[in-house]
Structures are given as C-alpha cells and as structure tokens.
Write an enzyme that holds these catalytic residues in place. Sequence first.
Site, PDB file in Angstrom:
ATOM      1  N   GLU A 195      50.061  39.532  38.791  1.00 52.36           N
ATOM      2  CA  GLU A 195      48.687  39.071  39.024  1.00 52.36           C
ATOM      3  C   GLU A 195      47.956  39.949  40.046  1.00 52.36           C
ATOM      4  OE1 GLU A 195      47.210  35.872  37.669  1.00 52.36           O
ATOM      5  OE2 GLU A 195      48.778  36.076  36.167  1.00 52.36           O
ATOM      6  N   HIS A 270      48.039  31.496  43.324  1.00 47.56           N
ATOM      7  CA  HIS A 270      48.232  32.866  43.826  1.00 47.56           C
ATOM      8  C   HIS A 270      48.497  32.761  45.326  1.00 47.56           C
ATOM      9  CE1 HIS A 270      45.385  34.493  40.464  1.00 47.56           C
ATOM     10  NE2 HIS A 270      46.628  34.777  40.138  1.00 47.56           N
ATOM     11  N   CYS A 391      39.203  36.402  46.226  1.00 51.43           N
ATOM     12  CA  CYS A 391      39.472  36.630  44.791  1.00 51.43           C
ATOM     13  C   CYS A 391      38.514  37.654  44.216  1.00 51.43           C
ATOM     14  CB  CYS A 391      39.271  35.353  43.982  1.00 51.43           C
ATOM     15  SG  CYS A 391      40.386  34.036  44.386  1.00 51.43           S
TER      16      CYS A 391
HETATM   17  N1  LIG Z   1      43.132  33.758  43.510  1.00 51.04           N
HETATM   18  C1  LIG Z   1      42.603  34.810  42.963  1.00 51.04           C
HETATM   19  N2  LIG Z   1      42.844  35.975  43.434  1.00 51.04           N
HETATM   20  N3  LIG Z   1      41.852  34.726  41.826  1.00 51.04           N
HETATM   21  C2  LIG Z   1      41.315  33.559  41.259  1.00 51.04           C
HETATM   22  C3  LIG Z   1      41.395  33.626  39.782  1.00 51.04           C
HETATM   23  C4  LIG Z   1      40.804  32.414  39.122  1.00 51.04           C
HETATM   24  C5  LIG Z   1      41.037  32.397  37.632  1.00 51.04           C
HETATM   25  N4  LIG Z   1      40.275  31.320  37.026  1.00 51.04           N
HETATM   26  C6  LIG Z   1      40.058  31.279  35.691  1.00 51.04           C
HETATM   27  O1  LIG Z   1      40.452  32.139  34.942  1.00 51.04           O
HETATM   28  C7  LIG Z   1      39.304  30.074  35.174  1.00 51.04           C
HETATM   29  C8  LIG Z   1      38.509  30.358  33.911  1.00 51.04           C
HETATM   30  C9  LIG Z   1      38.022  29.107  33.238  1.00 51.04           C
HETATM   31  O2  LIG Z   1      38.666  28.056  33.382  1.00 51.04           O
HETATM   32  O3  LIG Z   1      36.977  29.164  32.524  1.00 51.04           O
HETATM   33  C10 LIG Z   1      42.519  32.259  37.338  1.00 51.04           C
HETATM   34  O4  LIG Z   1      43.023  31.131  37.321  1.00 51.04           O
HETATM   35  O5  LIG Z   1      43.190  33.292  37.144  1.00 51.04           O
END
Ligand SMILES: N=C(N)NCCC[C@H](NC(=O)CCC(=O)O)C(=O)O
Length: 468
Positions: A195, A270, A391
């Site tokens: 990730e 994460h 993020c």
């Molecule tokens: N923590 C970090 N670095 N990044 C956050 C990523 C959020 C992302 N949300 C989403 O992909 C949600 C999309 C939706 O539900 O429409 C994920 O879960 O991978």
Amino acid sequence: MQATRTQLERTGAPVPTAFEANFDGLVGPTHNYAGLSFGNVASQSNEKRIANPKQAALQGLHKMKALADLGYRQAVLPPHERPSVSLLRTLGFGGGSGSNGGDAEVIRRAAAEAPELLAAASSASAMWAANAATVSPSADTADGRVHFTPANLAFNLHRSIEHRTTQRLLAALFPSERHFAVHPALPGTPVLGDEGAANHTRFCGPYGARGVEFFVYGRRAYGGGIAPSRYPARQTLEASQAIARRHGLSTSATVFAQQRPDVIDAGVFHNDVIAVGNQQVLFCHERAFVEQASVYEVLREKLARHGATLQVVEVPDAEVSVGDAVSSYLFNSQLLARADGRQLLVVPQECMENPSVAAWLERLRDADGPIAGQRVFDLRESMRNGGGPACLRLRVALNDAEIAAVAPSVWMNDALHAVLSAWVERHYRDRLGVDDLADPQLLVESRTALDELTTLLGIGPVYEFQLA
Ligand SMILES: N=C(N)NCCC[C@H](NC(=O)CCC(=O)O)C(=O)O
C-alpha cells in the site's frame, strides 16, 4: 527546512542540501462515495452519500497552496482516467471499437449488469498519493538514485488498477534515469500486498543525510504470526522486504515492524492512520505497533548510527482512544520541518471537532516538545472516504540536482494554483452520486479535463485514451 551544508556524515562526505517535497494527489472529476473499502470505517459509513468533486479538488488545492506559501516544496500529482474503460472491457463489457461511442456502450452495459464493478472502475482513489508508491531518497539507496515502487494496492479492485498509470505519471514527473529509478509495482497477489508510503516512514537528520527507512506491515504471508481477524491486513512483510531489496537499502538502515492486529480490526487500515514520522520525530498512538518499546529501541539505535536522535511523541490510550484517533485522523497528520528544527503539525478539521483530540492538541500547543505549531485544514470531502492530510501526499526527499530534474510545471505556486482552480471550476461537477456513474457523459467530461491538464502541466501523453 533546509539541511546544513556543513553537516558531515560519518564517512566525512559532505551532506548535500536536500528538502522534502510533497506531491499531493489532485482529486479527479469522478470523486464519489461508493463504500468500496472494507475495513475503512469512513468509506463504509459514507457509502452512497452525494459527493462534491469540485469542492474536493479545491480543498486539496487550498492545502497545497497554503503549504507552498509557508515555503515548503509542494507539487501536484495528476488524477487518473476514470471510469477505467479498459478495466470494464477486461471484465467483458465490450462495446464497439475503441471509439467514444463504443466506450459509452461499455459504461451502459456495466451500469445495467454490474454497478459495483462500474463503481470500482470509477473511483477517484488515486487522490490518496500516500498509496501511490514507496519512495527511497538517493541518500539511502545503493546506486545513489531516488527509487520509486508504485504500490500494487492488490487488496481492493478499485485501487489495484492504479499502479500502471502511477508508474507512467512518476516517469513523466521524474524523467531523468540518472537521478530517478521508477520500478514497476510488485506482483499483485495477497502474498505481496503493498500500500506504498502509507506504511513507510523515513527518519533522518538533515534530509540529504542517510536515513533509516521504517516499514510497517500488517501480516506475514509466510511463517505464521498474528494477524487481524475482522478486517484485512493490506500490507505484508514480504512486500516491504522486496521493496527494501530492490531499492538497495542497507539492512543497518532499515527497520520492519508489525502493526497491532487489534487496531487494524478497529479501523486502522494503514499505519498512517495511527503514526506519522519525519526527520527525528515519531508521533504515534501507544497502541500502534506490536512490541512497541522494542520498535522504538531498534529505531533509536539505527538512527543513532547515522548521527540523529529519535524523539517519540506518544499519545496514551487514556487521553485519545483508538476510536477517536480513527474518527478524527489525528495521526493522519503531516509533520513538516520548520526552520528551527521542530515540526509543524498539519491536521484535519475533524480533530477540532473531537473533544478528546482537541484537548490533547491544546496541551501539545502548551508543551515544549519537538512538535511546535499546528495548521488545520478542511478536507472533508476526502476525509469521508478515509483520506486525511497525510493520505493526500507523497513525500519525496530531493537534493538540489534532483529538484532541478523534476518536470518543472508541477510545482505549486500562485500561478499554478490559479490555473488549476480555474480548470476545476470549468470541468468538475459539484454533485456526484453513485447513480450518476452510469452517465457516459462523465467519461467524456473526465477525458476532456485530463487532456487539458496534461497540456497545462506540460507532461505529455500519460493516459490510456491519449496513448491509444
Ligand atoms: N491512509 C491512506 N494513506 N490513504 C487513505 C486511502 C483511502 C481509500 N479509500 C477508498 O478507496 C474509498 C473509496 C470509496 O469508498 O468510494 C482506501 O481505503 O484505500
């Protein structure tokens, strides 16, 4: 902010002047709430809410501009082409030829037969640039180049389609092979789930000096060990080790630690939802890592070998619970180096709305520790999908020569902010629900916007529709 030229590494070689640059993901025109991420509490609880892509993009641009105004190196990472017609074609929703008419038919069929797959093909999730790649600065790598490994994001279909475009974008932004090595993603299998920088932190003295790279994994694919039971552990130790090997990191300057499985089960999908570090400072919750005291010890010892002293700012559970950390995103903050050697903390608005977090931040303001100064940003549109300030950015430590080798027109300044804000105003909708994803016109709008963006940023053709 600036490393001192006079500082010498243990080898006696001068430390080059270097900076941390933040590359923030520009929110794409299809930003929506489709509830795609199992284990991400915000994504799941906001499923089907109406999104405002225009506001989301402007909120992100506002943060970029504000940090550029404070003197930080800030750049923009372009969004991806969505919906991904190539994913839908791969899944059998073939229309006519590759023409626009054919693509509209692909979208209509997917909307009618499998709206979940259309939602996966339409997510603007590439905005969360911390998941774009893992980056090792040139001071840490065997060949003296900056190494990038795009994350395979193998756990989620909607994210697993990001890495090829990410690789092309990184190659366009960091074109010099003398200075930069852009690798392909690791194979996208559960054994090698990766990730990116969300599970990677670099500790160092001055940015140009060799640092200690800290990889945090959720589970081991081989050899057993503890793992979460409710929610997935997206990052494996094997993936983190492979990245460290291919980036040419030395074992004496690399630390691998496991995230606590019980906090993954509480929504910490994460590591950057429970810990953040920069230079010599680690800011984290007391329940972030398995065997946390020995993690601090190893980090401290390895960092000391590079002439730097680890400073830990640990938040006790009694003061901020893991639940409050997850809902406020206190640890999804950015730590930014200040000229006086202390760190500025950039937090989302939600921290001010959570009483225990707001109280803790107030105590921090009065304390005389390594974190000094706080900035609050409204990133509500991204936060509702589980994406806070940290993020949204990919950190790349660069020395002067490397900064000069980056595509020049991606650096944020007043002019670029004005150009991109006007571009968003021209092309983005201010309302997007999951039902709107069935509208083939959204693809036309998105491609028109992105085509113009590559011209504005001077980065040449990078999207599939431009390369076809
Ligand atoms: N923590 C970090 N670095 N990044 C956050 C990523 C959020 C992302 N949300 C989403 O992909 C949600 C999309 C939706 O539900 O429409 C994920 O879960 O991978």
